[in-house]
Design an enzyme around this catalytic site. Structure first.
Site, short mmCIF file in Angstrom:
data_model
loop_
_atom_site.label_atom_id
_atom_site.label_comp_id
_atom_site.label_asym_id
_atom_site.label_seq_id
_atom_site.Cartn_x
_atom_site.Cartn_y
_atom_site.Cartn_z
N LYS A 47 45.57 66.94 38.27
CA LYS A 47 44.72 67.79 37.92
C LYS A 47 43.22 67.18 36.91
O LYS A 47 42.62 68.76 35.80
CB LYS A 47 44.93 69.53 37.51
CG LYS A 47 45.31 69.58 38.08
CD LYS A 47 45.44 69.89 39.68
CE LYS A 47 44.46 70.84 40.24
NZ LYS A 47 44.20 70.63 41.43
N TRP A 52 39.17 63.19 43.00
CA TRP A 52 37.88 62.53 43.07
C TRP A 52 37.79 60.79 42.70
O TRP A 52 37.00 60.19 43.44
CB TRP A 52 37.39 62.81 41.44
CG TRP A 52 35.98 63.07 41.50
CD1 TRP A 52 34.70 62.60 42.45
CD2 TRP A 52 34.93 64.35 40.87
NE1 TRP A 52 33.69 63.59 42.44
CE2 TRP A 52 33.85 64.41 41.59
CE3 TRP A 52 35.21 64.83 39.79
CZ2 TRP A 52 32.30 64.62 40.68
CZ3 TRP A 52 34.07 65.17 39.67
CH2 TRP A 52 32.53 65.33 39.79
N HIS A 104 50.75 58.75 38.34
CA HIS A 104 50.65 60.26 37.47
C HIS A 104 51.12 59.32 36.04
O HIS A 104 51.72 60.47 35.24
CB HIS A 104 50.84 61.25 37.01
CG HIS A 104 50.16 62.05 38.50
ND1 HIS A 104 48.46 62.33 38.50
CD2 HIS A 104 49.56 63.04 39.54
CE1 HIS A 104 47.86 62.73 39.34
NE2 HIS A 104 49.38 63.14 40.10
N ASP A 124 38.59 67.35 29.80
CA ASP A 124 38.87 68.64 28.99
C ASP A 124 40.67 69.64 29.07
O ASP A 124 40.78 70.43 30.22
CB ASP A 124 38.06 69.79 28.92
CG ASP A 124 37.59 71.20 28.02
OD1 ASP A 124 39.16 71.05 27.61
OD2 ASP A 124 36.92 71.20 27.11
N ARG A 126 41.07 72.57 28.42
CA ARG A 126 41.27 73.97 28.85
C ARG A 126 41.50 73.77 30.27
O ARG A 126 41.27 74.93 31.06
CB ARG A 126 40.08 74.74 28.36
CG ARG A 126 40.92 74.56 26.56
CD ARG A 126 39.18 74.73 25.32
NE ARG A 126 38.60 73.86 25.79
CZ ARG A 126 37.56 73.77 24.21
NH1 ARG A 126 37.20 74.16 24.30
NH2 ARG A 126 36.97 72.90 24.45
N ASP A 127 40.61 73.47 30.72
CA ASP A 127 39.86 72.83 32.23
C ASP A 127 40.91 72.97 33.44
O ASP A 127 41.23 72.80 33.74
CB ASP A 127 38.50 72.14 32.57
CG ASP A 127 37.68 73.03 31.86
OD1 ASP A 127 37.25 74.33 32.14
OD2 ASP A 127 36.51 71.96 31.12
N SER A 131 43.00 75.06 36.11
CA SER A 131 43.36 74.26 37.48
C SER A 131 44.44 73.80 37.60
O SER A 131 45.01 73.97 39.09
CB SER A 131 42.68 72.71 37.74
OG SER A 131 42.84 71.73 38.36
#
Length: 328
Positions: A47, A52, A104, A124, A126-127, A131
């Site tokens: 995540k 991307w 990963h 980040d 927190r993001d 997610s």
């Protein structure tokens, strides 16, 4: 070439001693895998923007927004236990295009080859946790477990779920993730583990074949980041091609192609909704979703982890000593 170190790229050895394994992956699947000199390894915690960067690599390598196959087949997740290892490595061996492989596994658990390029992606925390929360709601755990059992040649012990899972409380989810210690072999399961994973990339930031990428820079400066990645990979893109490649890497464009771009595409029903895998794609959702108490504990936990200030800056918004941070 990468700089010399113990188990250095020049020696054909390993970045470090780690073996990492979680519910869905095992870094030992890299053992014995032969990297080609021009391979690209997309290395990121879950995540953080792995898909991307894989898409960006695909667009740069194929120089078109029409991919020849689903992204997860072009760029397989080698660590994943959901497919037989021989099947994955045979597919990679057969690829004629420049390979770009998803992982990963932290950098110190990967084979280090100085002519390969390691694209290390951060976000980040927190993001990441927001997610991860939405990803949990969208994943059919039983379908993934059944795929792992089939890949290992074991009897499938349960029928994949067809209903969405019970929704946990976000604040409970967040606090558990913040407070948990890193699992011994799986660094993705907590804030401490995420920091430990990303620190292995940060510590190699001066190594010429290790490229640090941050989600916020992709979000705010997509074209310049794509050009920077192209330069790092030694790929020359015709000026006229950028006009189609950059929009194809935008979040909404990727979401509209979810059936082609989601991970683990070979596992039937692993996502309840393929488009929901691309849930929001923005930074800063935590500002409205987390409480002041949540965020105070988060900052306290970071202090307890005693992170290097420069690393902490990069972790949150991609700031580097020689590169300005994004505005928070």
């Amino acid at each position: 070439m990468g700089v010399a170190m113990a188990g250095s790229p020049q020696s054909g050895g390993w970045w470090g001693p780690g073996r990492y394994a979680g519910g869905s992956f095992d870094s030992s699947r890299w053992d014995g895998f032969v990297l080609r000199p021009d391979d690209v390894v997309v290395c990121a915690p879950q995540k953080c923007g792995t898909t991307w960067v894989q898409m960006i690599c695909a667009l740069l390598i194929f120089q078109t927004d029409r991919l020849p196959a689903p992204l997860a087949l072009l760029s397989p997740w080698l660590d994943s236990k959901s497919a037989p290892l021989t099947e994955v490595t045979t597919g990679l061996d057969a690829q004629q295009h420049r390979r770009f492989i998803k992982t990963h596994t932290p950098l110190n658990g990967l084979p280090g080859v100085g002519s390969c390029t390691y694209l290390c992606v951060a976000r980040d925390p927190r993001d990441v946790v927001i997610s991860s929360y939405h990803a949990f709601l969208n994943i059919n755990v039983a379908a993934g477990r059944a795929a792992q059992q089939r890949a290992a040649g074991e009897p499938v012990s349960e029928t994949p779920d067809v209903a969405a899972p019970r929704k946990p409380d976000l604040h409970t989810w967040f606090r558990f993730w913040v407070d948990s210690p890193p699992p011994p072999a799986n660094p993705a399961g907590s804030l401490a583990g995420l920091c430990a994973h990303l620190r292995t990339s940060w510590e190699q930031r001066g190594t010429s074949n290790v490229v640090l990428i941050h989600y916020r820079h992709l979000e705010h400066n997509l074209e310049s980041e794509m050009r920077r990645i192209a330069d790092a990979l030694g790929i020359i893109v015709n000026d006229t091609n950028w006009a189609s490649l950059v929009p194809a890497a935008a979040f909404e464009a990727m979401r509209s192609r979810a059936d082609e771009l989601v991970p683990e595409i070979h596992v039937p029903g692993v996502w309840y909704d393929n488009r929901e895998f691309f849930h929001a794609g923005t930074s800063g959702q935590w500002r409205t979703l987390l409480s002041d108490t949540d965020l105070a504990r988060y900052e306290q936990r970071l202090d307890e982890l005693d992170l290097d200030p420069d690393f902490r800056c990069w972790l949150h918004d991609g700031g580097l000593p020689n590169r300005p941070s994004q505005e928070r």
